[in-house]
Every structure is written in structure tokens, then in C-alpha cells.
Design a protein around this motif. Sequence first.
Motif, mmCIF file in Angstrom:
data_model
loop_
_atom_site.group_PDB
_atom_site.id
_atom_site.type_symbol
_atom_site.label_atom_id
_atom_site.label_comp_id
_atom_site.label_asym_id
_atom_site.label_seq_id
_atom_site.Cartn_x
_atom_site.Cartn_y
_atom_site.Cartn_z
ATOM 1 N N PHE A 132 15.941 -19.764 52.589
ATOM 2 C CA PHE A 132 17.222 -19.062 52.783
ATOM 3 C C PHE A 132 17.152 -18.047 53.917
ATOM 4 O O PHE A 132 17.575 -16.912 53.784
ATOM 5 C CB PHE A 132 17.730 -18.444 51.474
ATOM 6 C CG PHE A 132 16.667 -17.820 50.598
ATOM 7 C CD1 PHE A 132 15.897 -16.758 51.045
ATOM 8 C CD2 PHE A 132 16.466 -18.294 49.294
ATOM 9 C CE1 PHE A 132 14.950 -16.180 50.229
ATOM 10 C CE2 PHE A 132 15.502 -17.726 48.472
ATOM 11 C CZ PHE A 132 14.739 -16.664 48.943
ATOM 12 N N ILE A 160 14.443 -25.397 47.419
ATOM 13 C CA ILE A 160 15.566 -25.008 48.271
ATOM 14 C C ILE A 160 15.459 -25.785 49.581
ATOM 15 O O ILE A 160 15.011 -25.269 50.610
ATOM 16 C CB ILE A 160 15.586 -23.471 48.498
ATOM 17 C CG1 ILE A 160 15.450 -22.742 47.150
ATOM 18 C CG2 ILE A 160 16.865 -23.045 49.208
ATOM 19 C CD1 ILE A 160 15.219 -21.258 47.257
ATOM 20 N N ARG A 199 26.326 -20.635 52.077
ATOM 21 C CA ARG A 199 26.081 -19.418 52.851
ATOM 22 C C ARG A 199 25.423 -19.763 54.181
ATOM 23 O O ARG A 199 25.671 -19.141 55.201
ATOM 24 C CB ARG A 199 25.173 -18.478 52.062
ATOM 25 C CG ARG A 199 25.807 -18.015 50.768
ATOM 26 C CD ARG A 199 24.754 -17.380 49.897
ATOM 27 N NE ARG A 199 25.291 -16.937 48.628
ATOM 28 C CZ ARG A 199 24.606 -16.203 47.757
ATOM 29 N NH1 ARG A 199 23.366 -15.850 48.031
ATOM 30 N NH2 ARG A 199 25.155 -15.825 46.631
ATOM 31 N N ARG A 200 24.568 -20.781 54.126
ATOM 32 C CA ARG A 200 23.878 -21.229 55.343
ATOM 33 C C ARG A 200 24.901 -21.617 56.408
ATOM 34 O O ARG A 200 24.785 -21.234 57.577
ATOM 35 C CB ARG A 200 23.000 -22.432 54.976
ATOM 36 C CG ARG A 200 22.320 -23.077 56.149
ATOM 37 C CD ARG A 200 21.406 -24.187 55.687
ATOM 38 N NE ARG A 200 22.121 -25.364 55.217
ATOM 39 C CZ ARG A 200 21.858 -26.614 55.557
ATOM 40 N NH1 ARG A 200 20.862 -26.858 56.366
ATOM 41 N NH2 ARG A 200 22.539 -27.617 55.089
ATOM 42 N N SER A 227 17.933 -13.019 56.229
ATOM 43 C CA SER A 227 17.979 -13.722 54.950
ATOM 44 C C SER A 227 19.445 -13.902 54.561
ATOM 45 O O SER A 227 20.237 -12.974 54.692
ATOM 46 C CB SER A 227 17.258 -12.897 53.883
ATOM 47 O OG SER A 227 17.672 -13.329 52.606
ATOM 48 N N TYR A 228 19.799 -15.112 54.120
ATOM 49 C CA TYR A 228 21.175 -15.287 53.643
ATOM 50 C C TYR A 228 21.235 -15.436 52.122
ATOM 51 O O TYR A 228 22.158 -16.049 51.571
ATOM 52 C CB TYR A 228 21.906 -16.424 54.364
ATOM 53 C CG TYR A 228 21.233 -17.769 54.388
ATOM 54 C CD1 TYR A 228 20.386 -18.128 55.424
ATOM 55 C CD2 TYR A 228 21.468 -18.709 53.379
ATOM 56 C CE1 TYR A 228 19.784 -19.377 55.465
ATOM 57 C CE2 TYR A 228 20.880 -19.951 53.409
ATOM 58 C CZ TYR A 228 20.028 -20.285 54.448
ATOM 59 O OH TYR A 228 19.434 -21.525 54.478
ATOM 60 N N ALA A 229 20.262 -14.821 51.448
ATOM 61 C CA ALA A 229 20.296 -14.792 49.981
ATOM 62 C C ALA A 229 21.118 -13.588 49.509
ATOM 63 O O ALA A 229 20.692 -12.807 48.663
ATOM 64 C CB ALA A 229 18.878 -14.747 49.424
ATOM 65 N N LYS A 282 11.403 -17.729 43.721
ATOM 66 C CA LYS A 282 12.567 -18.156 44.510
ATOM 67 C C LYS A 282 13.410 -19.167 43.746
ATOM 68 O O LYS A 282 14.626 -19.083 43.737
ATOM 69 C CB LYS A 282 12.116 -18.773 45.834
ATOM 70 C CG LYS A 282 10.990 -18.041 46.524
ATOM 71 C CD LYS A 282 11.419 -16.753 47.189
ATOM 72 C CE LYS A 282 10.197 -15.936 47.548
ATOM 73 N NZ LYS A 282 10.449 -14.806 48.385
ATOM 74 N N PRO A 336 16.353 -13.965 46.168
ATOM 75 C CA PRO A 336 17.663 -14.387 45.678
ATOM 76 C C PRO A 336 18.422 -13.205 45.087
ATOM 77 O O PRO A 336 17.826 -12.353 44.423
ATOM 78 C CB PRO A 336 17.317 -15.405 44.583
ATOM 79 C CG PRO A 336 15.953 -15.882 44.909
ATOM 80 C CD PRO A 336 15.261 -14.719 45.548
ATOM 81 N N LYS A 338 20.947 -23.308 44.739
ATOM 82 C CA LYS A 338 20.749 -24.013 46.012
ATOM 83 C C LYS A 338 22.103 -24.335 46.666
ATOM 84 O O LYS A 338 22.272 -24.155 47.870
ATOM 85 C CB LYS A 338 19.950 -25.306 45.794
ATOM 86 C CG LYS A 338 19.588 -25.959 47.112
ATOM 87 C CD LYS A 338 18.793 -27.216 46.953
ATOM 88 C CE LYS A 338 19.714 -28.400 46.844
ATOM 89 N NZ LYS A 338 18.999 -29.672 46.859
ATOM 90 N N PHE A 353 23.387 -21.263 48.251
ATOM 91 C CA PHE A 353 22.653 -20.970 49.505
ATOM 92 C C PHE A 353 23.139 -21.884 50.625
ATOM 93 O O PHE A 353 23.268 -21.468 51.772
ATOM 94 C CB PHE A 353 21.140 -21.165 49.320
ATOM 95 C CG PHE A 353 20.476 -20.135 48.441
ATOM 96 C CD1 PHE A 353 20.807 -18.786 48.539
ATOM 97 C CD2 PHE A 353 19.488 -20.502 47.523
ATOM 98 C CE1 PHE A 353 20.186 -17.834 47.730
ATOM 99 C CE2 PHE A 353 18.867 -19.565 46.721
ATOM 100 C CZ PHE A 353 19.214 -18.225 46.821
#
Length: 395
Positions: free
Chosen positions: A322, A209, A299-300, A374-376, A237, A41, A293, A296
Motif C-alpha cells: 500500500f 495485498i 485508494r491506489r 502510504s495510501y493505507a 498487514k 493499515p 485489499k 486499498f
Amino acid sequence: MVELSTRINQIQDSPTLAISAEAKRLKEEGRDIIGLGAGEPDFETPQHVKKAGIDAIKEGFTTYTSTTGIKELQEAVCTRFKEDKGLEYDPEQVIISNGAKQSLFNVLQAIINPGDEVILPVPYWVSYPEQIKFAQGRPVKVKTVEEKGFKLTAKQLKEAITPQTRALIINSPNNPTGAVYTEQELLELAEIIVEEDILVIADEIYQKISYQQEAISIAALGPKIKERTIVIDGVSKAYAMTGWRIGYAVGPQDIIAAMGRLQSHSTSNANSIAQRASLAALLGSQEPTVTMKDAFNQRREIIVNGLNQISGMQVLNPAGAFYVFVNIEGLVGKVIADQEVTDDQKLAELLLQKAGVATIPGSAFGQEGHLRLSYAVSEEQITEAIKRIGSLLNK
Ligand code: PMP
Ligand code: GLU
């Protein structure tokens, strides 16, 4: 050259950590790199958690703790397990370690005899096979089907079991695919685990998550499966605490006690200050976890939509964690920036060198023809990364 042990010679460096180290190095050299490699994260540890760490130092809470962790933290883990997973345990069934990674290491050392088989659904998180080998076990890799969401089926599990099978590792929500097993899917797996009398290591580090549905613990599906399950979880996480290094294993008391014996001769105990901070994380407001969350989740959407618009890339919508696990088979054999994309490793290298975007090749997780991103990271970084990848691939 000094001769090393056979066991250590079977182990590779962690590719996730190696790629993030390389991305950091390039950044320090002044290169403009977007790190979608390692999964951690990008948020700061919540203020009240940091304060608990600072208070621990000020109060002189700086000596060894008991090997399995401070009692209050073991109890707090039990509280969270009850609230979050519907699972009741005694504090003696909890061991606090230096990250979930050490918890996993300890479990495998405690339960594996030479030649024992551990079933590993593919794609798998990078450290599982190496830790199994180090325990002198044999990873049995079972390929899951992408169209079915990369989930191990009961039929596949049954077929993979032999008299040497000791355990299954199940990771839901999953790294690298983001897959989250449904209750029905877990029930079907649990039935076979009980019937065949094997153990299950349930890595639930991403439990908090999960976007569409609550991620269920396999241990919660009845007393018979519970007594065969070691649940792994931690604060890295859920509370943005990767650097604090606190994870835990919860399960049958004899296994936990054996892990404690090992830990008493390796790291003694997890860091006392970090244990106090983790206590604040587990018992304090859970609001920061929900806020993260939600971020995230947004962003997802951006990353899934963006990547699916790039020709040659296909992504399933991940239900948890993520990461996106991108199918790039359509790009293999193509020429990009005057170089042939021979495989996923080559594509990851080109993305890093020519687009300044760090990703992890799927082969690191046992699944070629894919990349894990990773989209964190911030929405801006995601948008910029998609733009860069798109313009490199469309050149
Ligand atoms: N399991 C999985 C699936 C992970 O992605 C990670 C993250 N590195 C870990 C375990 C270990 O987490 P930590 O050691 O930071 O608690
Ligand atoms: N779990 C993260 C990842 O898979 C952190 C790196 C690691 O521990 O391997 O990227």
C-alpha cells in the motif's frame, strides 16, 4: 558520554518510525497533519480476532508459551502457507516471533558470519541494511531499474554474487515500490540461487495485498529452492494487527531451531494473548483481508491518478502493498515556498512543514529523488493530501 558498542554505533533509527512519531507529535500539538509516512493499515483488527484476544485474557492464557510459539499457531501458519502459497511445512519449521521484524532479525543473526554478504535490491525496506550490519554482515546494495518496475534481474543477481555471498533478501510485494515479481522472474532468480548455493530470505509480509495477480512465493518453485528459503510473513498487514506484534519465519528446521535458541535468550516467546488472537486471524474468515485489499485498491487508483497530475511527480502503478514510490527528480533544484528543493529529504520536510503531509524520502530506502507515500489511509485523506501537495508545488 558513555561509550557504546561499535555494532550499535553503525545503526540508524528507523526513519519510517521516526517520521511517523514526528507526525504524531505535530498532530498532538494541534497541527493538521495527514500521515502518509508509516505504512500501517488504518482499519481496526477484525472483531473475531479482538474477541479471541479478550477470551485469552479471561481464560488466564497469560503465562509464557513455548519459545517458538503455541503449537496451534505453528500449525495454523502451516495451514495458511499450504492454502495461500502452496507450500507444505511441519510445525517444527515455524517460529512465531514479536513481529516479522524480529523474525528477520533472528534469521540474520542465525545465518551470518562476520563479513558475509547479503544482497539487497535497491530500493529496500529500511530495516534490512541495519539488521544485516548488526549481524556483522555486509549489505551489498544492487540498484534496480525504475523503468523495469524496480525488480532485481537474474543477471544483476549473478553479477553481485561473490564467494562471500550468504543470502539474498527478496521482498515481494515490495515496500517501498509495490513491485510484485512474476513467477518467471522468480524462477530465473531461483535458478541462480540454487546454482550458487546461497540462501534467500523471502519477505512476504504483503503477500495478501497484491492487486493484479497472486503474489507467488519463491519457495514454491521447487524443492531445491525451498530448502534454501526462509519465508517471513506475519499478521500485521494482512489482518490490520500491527500493534499485536506477531510475525513468523518458516524454513529449514536447523535454521528455525537456531532462531529459537536465540529467541529463548532474548524475548522468550511472543505475547501469549496476541498468539491466540493471531490464531483466530489465520483460521477464521479471510473475508476482512479481502475487504481491506479492495479498499486499498480503490485508494491506489485515487493516489496514482492524483499524483501523476502534479507537475514534477511521476508514479508507476504499484502492483501490491500500500505504497506509491514517487519519482520527484523533476522537482529537485526548484524553489518551493521560498526554499530550494535540494533533494528528496528537503521535499519531504517542506511537505510536512508547509502542506501538513508526512511522507518518507526515498533516500531512506536507498533511492534518492523519490518519496514514499502510504495510501493505507482514508480516501478523503488521500484526496486532501493530493490537493495540498498540488497547491504547494504549483505556487
Ligand atoms: N517487512 C516489511 C517489508 C515491512 O514493511 C514490515 C512492516 N513494518 C515488516 C517486515 C515488519 O512487520 P512487523 O514487524 O509489523 O510484522
Ligand atoms: N513497515 C512499515 C513501514 O515501512 C512500518 C514501519 C516500520 O516498521 O518500519 O512504514
